[in-house]
Motif scaffolding. Structure first.
Motif, PDB file in Angstrom:
ATOM      1  N   VAL A 130      16.924  59.619  74.771  1.00 26.65           N
ATOM      2  CA  VAL A 130      15.319  60.459  74.613  1.00 26.65           C
ATOM      3  C   VAL A 130      13.317  59.564  73.967  1.00 26.65           C
ATOM      4  O   VAL A 130      12.943  59.365  74.322  1.00 26.65           O
ATOM      5  N   TRP A 131      14.266  60.357  72.828  1.00 32.13           N
ATOM      6  CA  TRP A 131      13.425  59.365  71.317  1.00 32.13           C
ATOM      7  C   TRP A 131      12.685  58.065  71.115  1.00 32.13           C
ATOM      8  O   TRP A 131      11.318  57.887  72.254  1.00 32.13           O
ATOM      9  N   ALA A 132      13.809  57.074  72.088  1.00 33.56           N
ATOM     10  CA  ALA A 132      13.464  56.437  71.979  1.00 33.56           C
ATOM     11  C   ALA A 132      12.503  55.700  73.533  1.00 33.56           C
ATOM     12  O   ALA A 132      12.079  54.621  73.312  1.00 33.56           O
ATOM     13  N   ILE A 133      12.978  56.624  74.873  1.00 35.98           N
ATOM     14  CA  ILE A 133      12.075  55.978  76.141  1.00 35.98           C
ATOM     15  C   ILE A 133      10.919  56.874  75.233  1.00 35.98           C
ATOM     16  O   ILE A 133       9.661  56.445  75.670  1.00 35.98           O
ATOM     17  N   SER A 134      10.510  57.737  75.188  1.00 35.37           N
ATOM     18  CA  SER A 134       9.274  58.431  74.852  1.00 35.37           C
ATOM     19  C   SER A 134       8.841  57.573  73.489  1.00 35.37           C
ATOM     20  O   SER A 134       7.099  57.878  73.859  1.00 35.37           O
ATOM     21  N   PHE A 135       8.946  57.224  72.662  1.00 38.34           N
ATOM     22  CA  PHE A 135       8.727  56.485  72.070  1.00 38.34           C
ATOM     23  C   PHE A 135       7.888  55.164  72.869  1.00 38.34           C
ATOM     24  O   PHE A 135       7.075  54.148  72.761  1.00 38.34           O
ATOM     25  N   THR A 136       9.129  54.378  73.442  1.00 41.52           N
ATOM     26  CA  THR A 136       8.826  52.820  74.255  1.00 41.52           C
ATOM     27  C   THR A 136       7.181  53.895  74.940  1.00 41.52           C
ATOM     28  O   THR A 136       6.592  52.614  74.675  1.00 41.52           O
ATOM     29  N   VAL A 137       7.719  54.133  76.066  1.00 45.36           N
ATOM     30  CA  VAL A 137       6.220  54.958  76.443  1.00 45.36           C
ATOM     31  C   VAL A 137       4.904  55.542  75.528  1.00 45.36           C
ATOM     32  O   VAL A 137       3.823  54.170  76.677  1.00 45.36           O
ATOM     33  N   GLY A 138       5.202  55.614  75.266  1.00 42.04           N
ATOM     34  CA  GLY A 138       4.214  56.333  74.300  1.00 42.04           C
ATOM     35  C   GLY A 138       3.716  55.020  73.556  1.00 42.04           C
ATOM     36  O   GLY A 138       2.480  54.612  73.625  1.00 42.04           O
ATOM     37  N   GLY A 139       4.109  53.833  73.511  1.00 43.07           N
ATOM     38  CA  GLY A 139       3.712  52.749  72.412  1.00 43.07           C
ATOM     39  C   GLY A 139       2.921  51.483  73.682  1.00 43.07           C
ATOM     40  O   GLY A 139       1.684  51.219  73.555  1.00 43.07           O
ATOM     41  N   VAL A 140       3.710  51.654  74.353  1.00 42.42           N
ATOM     42  CA  VAL A 140       3.797  51.118  75.873  1.00 42.42           C
ATOM     43  C   VAL A 140       2.137  51.289  76.770  1.00 42.42           C
ATOM     44  O   VAL A 140       1.067  50.383  76.955  1.00 42.42           O
ATOM     45  N   ALA A 141       1.882  52.521  76.875  1.00 38.38           N
ATOM     46  CA  ALA A 141       0.940  53.645  77.407  1.00 38.38           C
ATOM     47  C   ALA A 141      -0.228  53.495  76.290  1.00 38.38           C
ATOM     48  O   ALA A 141      -1.525  53.468  76.276  1.00 38.38           O
ATOM     49  N   GLY A 142       0.080  53.504  74.928  1.00 38.22           N
ATOM     50  CA  GLY A 142      -1.677  53.623  74.084  1.00 38.22           C
ATOM     51  C   GLY A 142      -1.824  52.031  73.893  1.00 38.22           C
ATOM     52  O   GLY A 142      -3.370  52.047  73.712  1.00 38.22           O
ATOM     53  N   ILE A 143      -0.777  51.078  74.075  1.00 31.79           N
ATOM     54  CA  ILE A 143      -1.928  49.316  73.948  1.00 31.79           C
ATOM     55  C   ILE A 143      -2.418  49.559  75.738  1.00 31.79           C
ATOM     56  O   ILE A 143      -3.733  49.118  75.608  1.00 31.79           O
ATOM     57  N   ALA A 144      -2.206  50.126  76.564  1.00 32.33           N
ATOM     58  CA  ALA A 144      -2.918  49.986  77.571  1.00 32.33           C
ATOM     59  C   ALA A 144      -4.179  50.821  77.555  1.00 32.33           C
ATOM     60  O   ALA A 144      -5.113  50.052  78.376  1.00 32.33           O
ATOM     61  N   LEU A 145      -3.969  51.886  77.217  1.00 33.53           N
ATOM     62  CA  LEU A 145      -4.977  52.793  76.922  1.00 33.53           C
ATOM     63  C   LEU A 145      -6.638  51.792  75.623  1.00 33.53           C
ATOM     64  O   LEU A 145      -7.155  52.228  76.473  1.00 33.53           O
ATOM     65  N   LEU A 146      -5.720  51.299  75.215  1.00 33.18           N
ATOM     66  CA  LEU A 146      -6.707  50.792  74.154  1.00 33.18           C
ATOM     67  C   LEU A 146      -6.798  49.703  74.826  1.00 33.18           C
ATOM     68  O   LEU A 146      -7.788  49.255  74.267  1.00 33.18           O
ATOM     69  N   ASN A 147      -6.236  49.140  75.523  1.00 32.19           N
ATOM     70  CA  ASN A 147      -6.924  47.519  76.080  1.00 32.19           C
ATOM     71  C   ASN A 147      -8.134  47.708  77.125  1.00 32.19           C
ATOM     72  O   ASN A 147      -9.413  47.225  77.358  1.00 32.19           O
ATOM     73  N   TYR A 148      -8.233  49.020  77.800  1.00 36.43           N
ATOM     74  CA  TYR A 148      -8.731  49.618  79.092  1.00 36.43           C
ATOM     75  C   TYR A 148      -9.102  50.855  78.997  1.00 36.43           C
ATOM     76  O   TYR A 148     -10.508  51.053  79.725  1.00 36.43           O
TER      77      TYR A 148
END
Length: 186
Positions: A130-148
């Motif tokens: 659950v931690w791994a999935i959460s960190f992965t989703v948060g990191g990928v979503a964070g990069i997407a938000l920062l780009n768009y």
């Protein structure tokens, strides 16, 4: 509560990063990482209970070195997402090598006779997952938000809160639910 201590450098980094330059945020994370590790070792915590702490130290050494040597690096805009992706790699790596990072922490709160129990190991594998999935989703979503949508500050903060909050609640609630099921069954 032991989980919160493990993430203290990351939390402090996130707070300082919102108010100050990334160099000072990285240095804050580094100093607190060293302090947390020294305290944990003085308390006798075993290495398998310090995976997140050692990972944090490595991350903040690298980040601080980059931040001070190349202050204008484009990485400075992505530090929040990079922290989550680093933690994701740490969590996934601990799963892949068969030593979920939550296992060592859970052993500090569980009698030794439970440590080899397959259910104990399974619970910790799921908690780490659950931690791994959460960190992965948060990191990928964070990069997407920062780009768009780089000015979507509320969304970035919400990602951080959810990225740590959801797995933290799961970490507490899931083992309790498993224990309650076991007690009810027999």
């Amino acid at each position: 509560m032991n989980y919160l201590k493990s993430f203290l450098p990351w939390i402090a980094f996130a707070v300082v990063a919102t108010q100050f330059d990334w160099r000072w945020a990285g240095l804050t994370g580094l100093v607190i990482s060293v302090g947390v590790l020294l305290r944990a070792r003085s308390e006798g915590r075993k290495p398998d209970a310090l995976i997140i702490e050692w990972s944090g130290l490595a991350f903040f050494v690298v980040l601080t070195a980059i931040a001070f040597s190349v202050p204008a690096s484009p990485l400075k805009n992505y530090t929040g997402a990079l922290t989550e992706l680093w933690l994701a790699v740490t969590a996934w790596g601990s799963i892949l090598i068969g030593r979920p990072f939550t296992l060592g922490i859970a052993r500090m709160m569980t009698p030794p006779e439970s440590w080899e129990n397959p259910l104990f190991k399974r619970v910790n594998l799921l908690v780490t997952l659950v931690w791994a999935i959460s960190f992965t989703v948060g990191g990928v979503a964070g990069i997407a938000l920062l780009n768009y949508a780089p000015h979507a500050t509320f969304a970035l903060i919400a990602l951080k809160v959810l990225g740590f909050g959801v797995p933290a609640v799961f970490t507490v609630q899931y083992p309790r639910a498993v224990r309650a099921r076991i007690q009810k069954a027999g």
